[in-house]
Design a protein around this motif. Structure first.
Motif, PDB file in Angstrom:
ATOM      1  N   ARG A   1      11.461   2.480   0.507  1.00 14.22           N
ATOM      2  CA  ARG A   1      10.210   2.758   0.752  1.00 14.22           C
ATOM      3  C   ARG A   1       9.408   4.246   0.592  1.00 14.22           C
ATOM      4  O   ARG A   1       8.278   4.192   0.873  1.00 14.22           O
ATOM      5  CB  ARG A   1       9.953   2.253   2.351  1.00 14.22           C
ATOM      6  N   THR A   2      10.493   5.128   0.092  1.00 15.38           N
ATOM      7  CA  THR A   2       9.850   6.683  -0.025  1.00 15.38           C
ATOM      8  C   THR A   2      10.361   7.103  -1.327  1.00 15.38           C
ATOM      9  O   THR A   2      11.611   6.590  -1.707  1.00 15.38           O
ATOM     10  CB  THR A   2      10.433   7.347   1.168  1.00 15.38           C
ATOM     11  N   VAL A   3       9.621   7.643  -1.996  1.00 11.64           N
ATOM     12  CA  VAL A   3       9.892   8.173  -3.558  1.00 11.64           C
ATOM     13  C   VAL A   3       9.502   9.791  -3.196  1.00 11.64           C
ATOM     14  O   VAL A   3       8.260   9.955  -2.921  1.00 11.64           O
ATOM     15  CB  VAL A   3       9.380   7.333  -4.689  1.00 11.64           C
ATOM     16  N   THR A   4      10.404  10.685  -3.500  1.00  8.61           N
ATOM     17  CA  THR A   4      10.131  12.152  -3.668  1.00  8.61           C
ATOM     18  C   THR A   4       9.953  12.653  -4.884  1.00  8.61           C
ATOM     19  O   THR A   4      11.126  12.484  -5.625  1.00  8.61           O
ATOM     20  CB  THR A   4      10.893  12.962  -2.648  1.00  8.61           C
TER      21      THR A   4
ATOM     22  N   HIS B 136       0.783  -1.120  -0.145  1.00  8.40           N
ATOM     23  CA  HIS B 136       0.125   0.035  -0.036  1.00  8.40           C
ATOM     24  C   HIS B 136       0.866   1.225   0.018  1.00  8.40           C
ATOM     25  O   HIS B 136       1.943   1.026   0.357  1.00  8.40           O
ATOM     26  CB  HIS B 136      -0.893   0.001   1.308  1.00  8.40           C
ATOM     27  N   PHE B 137       0.302   2.456  -0.477  1.00 12.22           N
ATOM     28  CA  PHE B 137       1.167   3.727  -0.328  1.00 12.22           C
ATOM     29  C   PHE B 137       0.029   4.563   0.083  1.00 12.22           C
ATOM     30  O   PHE B 137      -0.912   4.821  -0.281  1.00 12.22           O
ATOM     31  CB  PHE B 137       1.815   3.873  -1.710  1.00 12.22           C
ATOM     32  N   THR B 138       0.898   5.897   0.277  1.00 10.93           N
ATOM     33  CA  THR B 138       0.202   7.141   0.652  1.00 10.93           C
ATOM     34  C   THR B 138       0.962   8.267   0.007  1.00 10.93           C
ATOM     35  O   THR B 138       2.219   7.943  -0.461  1.00 10.93           O
ATOM     36  CB  THR B 138       0.086   7.602   2.233  1.00 10.93           C
TER      37      THR B 138
ATOM     38  N   ASN C 169      15.982   3.475   7.012  1.00 12.86           N
ATOM     39  CA  ASN C 169      14.985   3.244   7.818  1.00 12.86           C
ATOM     40  C   ASN C 169      14.549   4.694   8.470  1.00 12.86           C
ATOM     41  O   ASN C 169      13.790   4.832   9.435  1.00 12.86           O
ATOM     42  CB  ASN C 169      15.506   2.672   9.134  1.00 12.86           C
ATOM     43  N   ALA C 170      14.669   5.681   7.726  1.00 11.69           N
ATOM     44  CA  ALA C 170      13.968   6.960   7.999  1.00 11.69           C
ATOM     45  C   ALA C 170      12.542   6.868   7.888  1.00 11.69           C
ATOM     46  O   ALA C 170      12.065   6.028   7.142  1.00 11.69           O
ATOM     47  CB  ALA C 170      14.574   8.020   7.203  1.00 11.69           C
ATOM     48  N   ASN C 171      12.084   7.719   8.435  1.00  9.12           N
ATOM     49  CA  ASN C 171      10.357   8.044   8.402  1.00  9.12           C
ATOM     50  C   ASN C 171      10.328   9.473   8.240  1.00  9.12           C
ATOM     51  O   ASN C 171       9.711  10.338   9.320  1.00  9.12           O
ATOM     52  CB  ASN C 171       9.779   7.604   9.702  1.00  9.12           C
ATOM     53  N   PRO C 172      10.138  10.007   6.899  1.00  2.00           N
ATOM     54  CA  PRO C 172      10.056  11.313   6.694  1.00  2.00           C
ATOM     55  C   PRO C 172       8.593  11.858   7.006  1.00  2.00           C
ATOM     56  O   PRO C 172       7.867  11.057   6.880  1.00  2.00           O
ATOM     57  CB  PRO C 172      10.150  11.575   4.902  1.00  2.00           C
ATOM     58  N   LEU C 173       8.610  13.032   7.383  1.00  2.00           N
ATOM     59  CA  LEU C 173       7.407  13.425   7.949  1.00  2.00           C
ATOM     60  C   LEU C 173       6.867  14.720   7.342  1.00  2.00           C
ATOM     61  O   LEU C 173       7.692  15.758   6.860  1.00  2.00           O
ATOM     62  CB  LEU C 173       7.270  13.869   9.590  1.00  2.00           C
ATOM     63  N   THR C 174       5.546  14.697   7.092  1.00  6.05           N
ATOM     64  CA  THR C 174       5.227  16.066   6.463  1.00  6.05           C
ATOM     65  C   THR C 174       5.022  17.158   7.525  1.00  6.05           C
ATOM     66  O   THR C 174       4.699  16.751   8.658  1.00  6.05           O
ATOM     67  CB  THR C 174       3.625  15.642   5.654  1.00  6.05           C
ATOM     68  N   PRO C 175       4.977  18.432   7.197  1.00  8.50           N
ATOM     69  CA  PRO C 175       4.704  19.466   8.253  1.00  8.50           C
ATOM     70  C   PRO C 175       3.603  18.898   9.222  1.00  8.50           C
ATOM     71  O   PRO C 175       2.388  18.714   8.394  1.00  8.50           O
ATOM     72  CB  PRO C 175       4.426  20.702   7.524  1.00  8.50           C
TER      73      PRO C 175
ATOM     74  N   VAL D  87      10.173  -0.814  -2.922  1.00 10.46           N
ATOM     75  CA  VAL D  87       9.693  -0.891  -4.193  1.00 10.46           C
ATOM     76  C   VAL D  87      11.073  -0.300  -5.246  1.00 10.46           C
ATOM     77  O   VAL D  87      11.901   0.411  -4.627  1.00 10.46           O
ATOM     78  CB  VAL D  87       8.601   0.342  -4.634  1.00 10.46           C
ATOM     79  N   ASN D  88      10.600  -0.707  -6.422  1.00 10.60           N
ATOM     80  CA  ASN D  88      11.865  -0.370  -7.324  1.00 10.60           C
ATOM     81  C   ASN D  88      11.201  -0.106  -8.708  1.00 10.60           C
ATOM     82  O   ASN D  88      11.511  -0.887  -9.892  1.00 10.60           O
ATOM     83  CB  ASN D  88      12.759  -1.617  -7.568  1.00 10.60           C
ATOM     84  N   PRO D  89      10.440   0.989  -9.132  1.00 11.71           N
ATOM     85  CA  PRO D  89       9.713   1.017 -10.025  1.00 11.71           C
ATOM     86  C   PRO D  89      10.519   1.630 -11.281  1.00 11.71           C
ATOM     87  O   PRO D  89      11.644   2.211 -11.091  1.00 11.71           O
ATOM     88  CB  PRO D  89       8.601   2.252  -9.640  1.00 11.71           C
ATOM     89  N   THR D  90      10.182   1.578 -12.488  1.00 11.67           N
ATOM     90  CA  THR D  90      10.926   2.170 -13.481  1.00 11.67           C
ATOM     91  C   THR D  90      10.164   3.770 -13.687  1.00 11.67           C
ATOM     92  O   THR D  90       8.826   3.560 -13.517  1.00 11.67           O
ATOM     93  CB  THR D  90      10.668   1.376 -15.034  1.00 11.67           C
ATOM     94  N   VAL D  91      11.091   4.625 -14.019  1.00 12.26           N
ATOM     95  CA  VAL D  91      10.284   6.018 -13.946  1.00 12.26           C
ATOM     96  C   VAL D  91      10.691   6.621 -15.584  1.00 12.26           C
ATOM     97  O   VAL D  91      11.810   6.600 -16.320  1.00 12.26           O
ATOM     98  CB  VAL D  91      11.178   6.689 -13.045  1.00 12.26           C
ATOM     99  N   ALA D  92       9.516   7.043 -15.971  1.00  6.82           N
ATOM    100  CA  ALA D  92       9.696   7.908 -17.326  1.00  6.82           C
ATOM    101  C   ALA D  92       8.789   9.123 -17.303  1.00  6.82           C
ATOM    102  O   ALA D  92       8.066   9.381 -16.546  1.00  6.82           O
ATOM    103  CB  ALA D  92       8.985   6.962 -18.464  1.00  6.82           C
TER     104      ALA D  92
END
Length: 467
Positions: free
Chosen positions: A225-228, A136-138, A242-248, A159-164
């Motif tokens: 686990r995180t794509v920006t 799942h993702f958010t 193992n970081a857990n980025p946080l939104t403001p 995950v390891n998607p291909t990006v275009a």
């Protein structure tokens, strides 16, 4: 002639595949067309999952799985026998090059009889999920005065998607990961630069398309686990392992520094105003109820909370998930964070294996009158908002009833409801039947969270007026 051949080859449709996702293995199988239906080899589907054998005897084709489950098929017949019980194949059984072929549409009802567990088939896109294996993702978007928008995707597994990239869009394709749809396939962010993202599936792969009016690129955290998604000139460094980025506005996990308080200084993130706070109960060392041998309440509540956030935000309701990782948060901390955000409503999410359907709770306060002055007694802080909480709970209960979901409305001393100064309810989700694995089924989760979000949206003006 050469040009004509090139045109024919370029116009040829790609070979269709069935992507199979399971705990044992993820694999892909070719599909064949017969009489306008898509077929797949049944032996090939089962081989990576256990010990399987098959033999032909004239028009009969027999399959044995893990030495104890037998299937009896006949060429040209639309029904089979599995463990002595009739099974509808929704099409004729075929044998081709000694391969027993069944319609893809039959796998949803046929495989559970062999495997003894749940199977979810996405027939239109050629994707088959065996057991609770979905990733799942958010997605959340934040703004910075000097670096512009940042769209952060967080996944429950690497995950390891291909990006275009193409004008106006960045496309991430997931051919190997069991990515499943969010509560709403279209995610909107209210931002002109990155207005939306769309989830889709085709030919065994999941695709997330980010629409953008500016050039953007994707960067990945080291744990996958995180794509920006952000502008190339302003892309931030990837998150550490193992970081857990946080939104403001999100609370930090224990041992992680909290985000700096919002300010008007240029370069600092612009704080987002949340209408709803969704809180996934338990977490970290507190596993909650043990729902099955391998399923804890804390994991189900996170999935439900993420689904509810997507449902609420798809209805234009800004929402913060208070616990969006496996963090330890005490009930006092949850109340402090929720009260500090001044959201219009707080929704705690619980899960249970006992009972059926959904239970909706409001606070049962200890004896005591209303507070006077600017301060609130901690144990009865909910007193002034209890009526609006009960109104919201009634709306949620009514919406669940409309969707034929068994529901009960209760009061209970369920902390931190009584410590909250705004509207506050708790939603406890149990399976509709006796199978606790239903709690992880995306369809059931969305059925519940969509009902809750619809009720909150219908009472939005009432909740907002009570702030």
């Amino acid at each position: 002639m050469i040009l004509l051949c090139a045109l024919v080859l370029s116009a040829a449709a790609p070979e269709k595949h069935l992507a199979v996702f399971s705990v044992a293995a993820n694999y892909s199988l070719p599909l064949v067309q017969h009489d306008g239906r898509e077929y797949v080899g049944l032996l090939e589907v089962l081989e990576p999952l256990g010990k399987v054998s098959a033999r032909s005897d004239g028009p009969r084709w027999r399959l044995r799985y893990n030495n104890n489950v037998e299937g009896d098929f006949q060429v040209g017949k639309t029904h089979a026998r599995v463990q002595g019980r009739d099974a509808d194949l929704a099409g004729k059984f075929l044998v081709e090059n000694n391969r027993g072929l069944v319609p893809v549409s039959a796998l949803a009802s046929l495989l559970p009889r062999f495997l003894g567990g749940p199977v979810s088939l996405h027939e239109g896109s050629g994707r088959l999920f065996i057991g609770s294996v979905g990733t799942h993702f958010t997605a959340s978007l934040s703004m910075s005065a000097d670096s512009g928008p940042r769209l952060v995707f967080r996944f429950t597994a690497p995950v390891n998607p291909t990006v275009a990239t193409e004008p106006g869009a960045l496309r991430m394709t997931f051919p190997r990961e069991p990515l499943v749809a969010p509560a709403s396939p279209t995610l909107t962010f209210g931002n002109k630069a990155i207005p939306s993202a769309i989830y889709s599936e085709s030919n065994g792969a999941a695709v997330v398309t980010v629409n953008a009016t500016i050039p953007v690129m994707a960067t990945f955290s080291s744990d996958g686990r995180t794509v920006t998604i952000s502008a190339p000139s302003t892309t931030v460094s990837t998150a550490p392992q193992n970081a857990n980025p946080l939104t403001p506005g999100e609370p930090a996990s224990p041992g992680q520094p909290a985000p700096a308080a919002p300010s008007t200084t240029p370069g600092t993130p612009v704080a987002r105003r949340y209408f709803a706070v969704v809180d996934a109960s338990h977490g970290g060392d507190d596993k909650g109820e043990t729902l099955s041998a391998s399923l804890f309440e804390k994991d189900v509540t996170v999935a439900l909370a993420r689904s509810l956030r997507q449902e609420l935000e798809s209805r234009g309701i800004p929402t913060l998930v208070l616990r969006d990782s496996d963090a330890n948060l005490s009930v006092d901390q949850r109340a402090v964070f929720a009260n500090a955000d001044h959201a219009a409503i707080y929704i705690a999410v619980h899960a249970a294996s006992n009972g059926h359907g959904v239970r909706v709770y409001t606070a049962l306060l200890p004896f005591g009158g209303d507070d006077r002055g600017n301060f609130r007694t901690w144990t009865t802080a909910q007193h002034a908002s209890l009526a609006i909480s009960q109104s919201a709970a009634a709306a949620v209960t009514a919406e669940l009833q409309k969707r034929q979901i068994p529901v009960r409305s209760l009061t209970a001393p369920l902390r931190p409801l009584n410590n909250l100064i705004g509207a506050a309810i708790a939603v406890e989700v149990a399976p509709q039947g006796s199978d606790s694995s239903q709690l992880t089924a995306p369809d059931y989760q969305q059925l519940v969270t969509s009902a809750v979000a619809t009720a909150i949206a219908a009472t939005r003006d009432q909740l907002g007026g009570a702030q």
